[in-house]
Structure formats: structure tokens, C-alpha cells
Scaffold this active site. Structure first.
Site: not given
Length: 322
Positions: A14, A75, A106, A128, A130, A132, A174
């Protein structure tokens, strides 16, 4: 002697604001050190397709302020196989490319780790929204995404106050609730729902009902998509409290737009750092920032570790929401 003479850079997974700034830093730092630099179009898919192009100073001009990624991203299921990974390594060797900088999250790091094991010198940059990725305090794009959410909540709060209503704002995340947590704290949200912390919607609804009975005329609930769907939360809140709760799903608006100064500076520092690490002969590392200091961590350790949720920050948001 430099450990590398030629490097490539790709963006994968992303997109996040600041990827272009990171790309710019990698290219210009590489050129500054006398390296040949190539850009890989469309992530690992472009690598398998041998879709690489030489990069010069002008190819990354006027992109520091742009969201998205000029290299584009895609992807690639084929790259998840050993055959695909070997093909990627072969493409780089055939072009005489010694090192690869991967900007992504990741999944992108997983690919970089595989290439490292096949003998390609790799560096990962945490791109990213996120936030994360472990072993870095912040990821490229996170600050911008939080700022976008806060701006949206500010506007939603204006109309909710005018109409004496409640609003549920569903944000991305998510598996990691950092966007919801930081945006909720910064915007003064009454409730923040994240996947890392269990919650009871009955309690949320009852608290909202009490607040309205005590004279409050609006309420903001920020929910990470991985914790619950905004529509489900709204239905439950209305059933229990009788208070209408309107839902706003911010979606991909959080991933677009001009990166903040903080994200541009972070991207610049990390991009240059990654190049210098490759020049020193390091490989199989993920670059990050911890307590303001640039750091590297074995990329395999990064991909096998889940980032800890900041419960102190969550508790702070809870105390200030009363």
C-alpha cells in the site's frame, strides 16, 4: 572501497505519503556517493518483469511534496514463491545491481528478507500509514494519515455540535490501532476502539447516554477498521442509547495527499541512511528511528515480531476523554 556500485529502489504494498520523499532521498544520496541508481516500476512485479529504469537528479525532481509513489506499486503473488524470488535476484544480478532498497510495510519486508538470503544486499524502509512496523517509533506516512483524520474529525465535530448528534469515524488499521489512537487523542474523541484492546459496546453506549443526560450535545467515536465496522457500532449504539450515531468511513483518503513536514524529514533521513548502510556493506536490515536516533534491525527479526501497542497512550486518551 564501496561495498556496492549500483543500487535499485522500489516501493511495494500500500502506498503512503512520504514514499516519494524517501525515493528522492535514496536516489540523490546514491548519486552523491557515485552510485548508479535504478528505479523499479510497480514493486516486485516490475522486478520480475525487468521493468527498471536509470534514475538521475531530474527524475526525482519536484516529487518531495507529492503523495503516492511515482514508481507505482503492485501486489505480486509470483514473488511469494521461491521461483519468483530467484527470478528477482537473477534480474538484479544480470543488470549488475549490488543492492536494493525496499520502501513498504511488512509484506515488502518479507520480500526483501528473501532476496537477502539469496545474496542480494537489501535495506528496508518503513513506508506505511499503519505504523505497525516494530523497531521504529514511527513509519513514513503515519503522521500525515493522522493529520488527515484529525482534520476530518474537526469538520465532523462542527456539524455534529450544530445538530446535537453523535458521529462514528471509521479509520484504517486492520491489525494496528495507532491511527485511531493518535487521531482520537489529538481530536479529543470521547471513545477510541482499537483491535488491541477489548471493549464492550454496551458500556460505550451507556457512557454516551450518561454524557448526553449531563448536558453534552455531541460525541465522537473513532474506530479502527480491525476493531469493528462503523455501521455495526452505530446500530448497537442506537439500539442501546436511542442516540442517533452517524457513520463516516474515511477510507483511502487517509493514504493520499501531501506529506507533512515530519514525514518528509523522516523519509529523507531514512533514505539517505539506507544508502550509507549499503555503502558500508550492511545488508538484510530494516532502517528505523528510535528515540530520534537512526537504527538498523535484522529484517527477519522485524518481520517475525509484532509491534507492541502503546497502552500508556491509550490510557491517557481514556483519562482525557471524561
Amino acid at each position: 572501497m564501496s561495498a556496492v556500485k549500483s543500487i535499485a529502489v522500489l516501493t511495494s504494498g500500500g502506498d503512503s505519503q512520504g514514499m516519494n520523499a524517501a525515493l528522492r532521498a535514496v536516489v540523490r544520496s546514491g548519486l552523491f556517493h557515485g552510485l548508479d541508481v535504478y528505479g523499479v516500476q510497480r514493486g516486485y512485479q516490475g522486478l520480475l518483469n525487468d521493468d527498471l529504469r536509470p534514475m538521475d537528479l531530474r527524475s526525482v525532481g519536484d516529487i518531495i511534496q507529492r503523495g503516492g509513489t511515482i514508481l507505482q506499486t503492485a501486489r505480486c503473488k509470483e514473488f511469494m514463491t521461491l521461483e519468483g524470488q530467484q527470478r528477482g535476484a537473477e534480474v538484479l544480478r544480470a543488470r549488475g545491481i549490488d543492492g536494493l532498497v525496499v520502501i513498504g510495510g511488512d509484506g515488502s519486508y518479507q520480500g526483501a528478507n528473501k532476496l537477502s538470503k539469496l545474496g542480494i544486499k537489501t535495506m528496508g524502509l518503513p513506508g506505511t500509514i499503519d505504523n505497525d512496523i516494530p523497531f521504529t517509533d514511527v513509519t513514513i506516512g503515519f503522521d500525515t494519515a493522522v493529520s488527515i483524520v484529525v482534520d476530518a474529525i474537526n469538520k465532523i465535530r462542527d456539524t455534529m455540535s450544530s445538530h446535537e448528534r453523535s458521529s462514528i469515524v471509521e479509520v484504517m488499521g486492520r491489525h494496528c490501532g495507532d491511527i485511531a489512537l493518535y487521531a482520537g487523542l489529538a481530536s479529543g474523541a470521547e471513545t477510541i476502539l482499537v483491535p488491541e484492546v477489548t471493549f464492550d459496546l454496551n458500556e460505550v453506549a451507556e457512557r454516551m447516554k450518561t454524557n448526553f443526560a449531563n448536558g453534552k450535545r455531541h460525541s465522537i467515536i473513532v474506530v479502527a477498521e480491525g476493531a469493528a465496522k462503523g455501521d455495526d457500532v452505530s446500530q448497537k449504539i442506537t439500539e442501546i442509547s436511542g442516540i442517533e450515531a452517524r457513520v463516516t468511513v474515511l477510507g483511502h483518503i487517509q493514504r493520499g495527499g501531501t506529506p507533512t513536514a515530519a514525514d518528509r524529514i523522516l523519509a529523507g533521513r531514512l533514505g539517505d541512511f539506507a544508502v550509507r548502510q549499503l555503502l558500508e556493506g550492511n545488508s538484510g536490515k530494516a532502517c528505523g528511528v528510535v528515540n530520534g536516533e537512526l537504527t538498523t534491525t535484522d529484517i527477519e527479526l522485524v518481520t517475525s515480531t509484532k509491534k507492541a501497542f502503546d497502552m500508556d497512550m491509550y490510557d491517557l486518551a481514556l483519562r482525557l476523554s471524561q
